[in-house]
Design an enzyme around this catalytic site. Sequence first.
Site, PDB file in Angstrom:
ATOM      1  N   TRP A   1     -11.198   9.787 -34.232  1.00  0.00           N
ATOM      2  CA  TRP A   1     -11.102  11.013 -33.418  1.00  0.00           C
ATOM      3  C   TRP A   1     -10.856  10.668 -31.963  1.00  0.00           C
ATOM      4  CZ3 TRP A   1      -9.706  14.447 -36.511  1.00  0.00           C
ATOM      5  CH2 TRP A   1     -10.294  14.620 -37.759  1.00  0.00           C
TER       6      TRP A   1
ATOM      7  N   ASP B   1     -15.966  14.862 -26.606  1.00  0.00           N
ATOM      8  CA  ASP B   1     -15.861  15.480 -27.924  1.00  0.00           C
ATOM      9  C   ASP B   1     -17.233  15.301 -28.569  1.00  0.00           C
ATOM     10  OD1 ASP B   1     -15.462  16.156 -30.556  1.00  0.00           O
ATOM     11  OD2 ASP B   1     -13.906  14.653 -30.952  1.00  0.00           O
TER      12      ASP B   1
ATOM     13  N   LYS C   1     -19.288  21.011 -38.064  1.00  0.00           N
ATOM     14  CA  LYS C   1     -20.184  19.884 -38.325  1.00  0.00           C
ATOM     15  C   LYS C   1     -21.637  20.343 -38.160  1.00  0.00           C
ATOM     16  CE  LYS C   1     -16.417  17.643 -38.767  1.00  0.00           C
ATOM     17  NZ  LYS C   1     -15.646  17.021 -37.718  1.00  0.00           N
TER      18      LYS C   1
HETATM   19  C1  PLP Z   1     -14.174  16.643 -37.422  1.00  0.00           C
HETATM   20  C2  PLP Z   1     -13.987  16.107 -36.063  1.00  0.00           C
HETATM   21  C3  PLP Z   1     -12.854  16.412 -35.288  1.00  0.00           C
HETATM   22  C4  PLP Z   1     -11.726  17.251 -35.803  1.00  0.00           C
HETATM   23  O1  PLP Z   1     -12.075  18.574 -35.843  1.00  0.00           O
HETATM   24  P1  PLP Z   1     -11.052  19.700 -36.301  1.00  0.00           P
HETATM   25  O2  PLP Z   1     -11.869  20.927 -36.055  1.00  0.00           O
HETATM   26  O3  PLP Z   1     -10.734  19.451 -37.725  1.00  0.00           O
HETATM   27  O4  PLP Z   1      -9.871  19.632 -35.429  1.00  0.00           O
HETATM   28  C5  PLP Z   1     -12.794  15.901 -34.008  1.00  0.00           C
HETATM   29  N1  PLP Z   1     -13.769  15.120 -33.509  1.00  0.00           N
HETATM   30  C6  PLP Z   1     -14.860  14.805 -34.234  1.00  0.00           C
HETATM   31  C7  PLP Z   1     -15.903  13.933 -33.625  1.00  0.00           C
HETATM   32  C8  PLP Z   1     -14.998  15.284 -35.524  1.00  0.00           C
HETATM   33  O5  PLP Z   1     -16.087  14.962 -36.236  1.00  0.00           O
END
Ligand code: PLP
Length: 376
Positions: free
Chosen positions: A122, A189, A213
Amino acid sequence: MRVNTTTQNYFIDNIKTYNKLKRMKKYNFYAGPSILSPFAINETAKAVQNFAGTGLSILEVSHRSKEFQAVVDEANALVKELLDVPEGYEVLFLGGGASLQFYMMPLNLLKTRAAYLETGTWASNAIKQAKFVGEVEVVASSKDKNFTYIPKGYTVPADVDYFHYCSNNTIYGTEMLETPNVSVPLCADMSSDFLSHPVDVSKYDCIYAGAQKNAGPAGVTIVIIKKDKVTKEGLPTMLDYQTHIKKGSMFNTPPCLPIFTVLQTLKWYKELGGLKALEQRAIEKSTMLYDEIDRNKLFKGTVVAEDRSRMNVCFVMNEEYQELNDAFFKFASERGMVGIKGHRSVGGFRASLYNAMPKEGVEALVACMKEFEATI
Ligand SMILES: *Cc1c(COP(=O)(O)O)cnc(C)c1O
């Protein structure tokens, strides 16, 4: 008499089914979309039938209605309350996932150069998207060892617009629990450890997290943005944070149902005692599982101990037991463990222990590991 027998069988069958269901209680360890609290699921189910006493389903109510406006307002206030968000920040509920934020965030905040830390897939994706906007300096990477550790001792140049990192690496199972000590503004993020422990928001220009998540279902992304940093002119309307700040996440139709479920989740988090209490739970649950991984002769963790994630616990079979991988997966599945298959880039197993995972679920997985060990 026939009727009675049938009735009797009906009850016996039902009890059998019930017992079977009880034995087969499912524990959801999926990495995302992932487990939600029974409270959030029940409240959502009720609102799908009859939303806020309107006699209408939340699926069919205008996002401009006062009832839905109240949902957005309360969700906004609760994110601020739980994370103790200081003045000068706005909470947004946007579509497009964290993946859209990989581009949207730099589009709004990157003026010349930004620094990034590469700690997993990511984080790499975020770097790739930022390069569409400006100059990116990757200050350190743990790619050399398949992202099994968090790089340390790197230097962040003092003249960058911001330093971006990914607080929890969902795929590899590493986590940065401490806010990096750097002199430039931070952007992060936090998709997979959002709301799992307190964070000093004042150190950040931007925090974003896909809800699926640890905060709700798929479809909405929460963005916390420092308002006075959003100053670029001439950005495409939908990609400009100013648009969404001005309109309170209601410039266009927001993901209404996901936002509703996020609100229920936030209420439940508050009820549980807020982020300090959730952090305590996360420590207890993850410690329980890591202790078993370290004790059990069959398994070993995949990342360096000091960087282990509390949210995504990755483990594999020890070398001499590699051939038991599928057998353990089957054994655990038969005992109700769902979603423990490791990501293809790591292999083995991954148990995601987000806030809604009860301690009982982790105990069940640990019991399973012990039981399986005893069969060898
Ligand atoms: C799942 C995830 C993403 C991607 O998220 P989407 O909503 O599918 O774009 C980005 N960063 C992290 C840390 C993730 O766990």
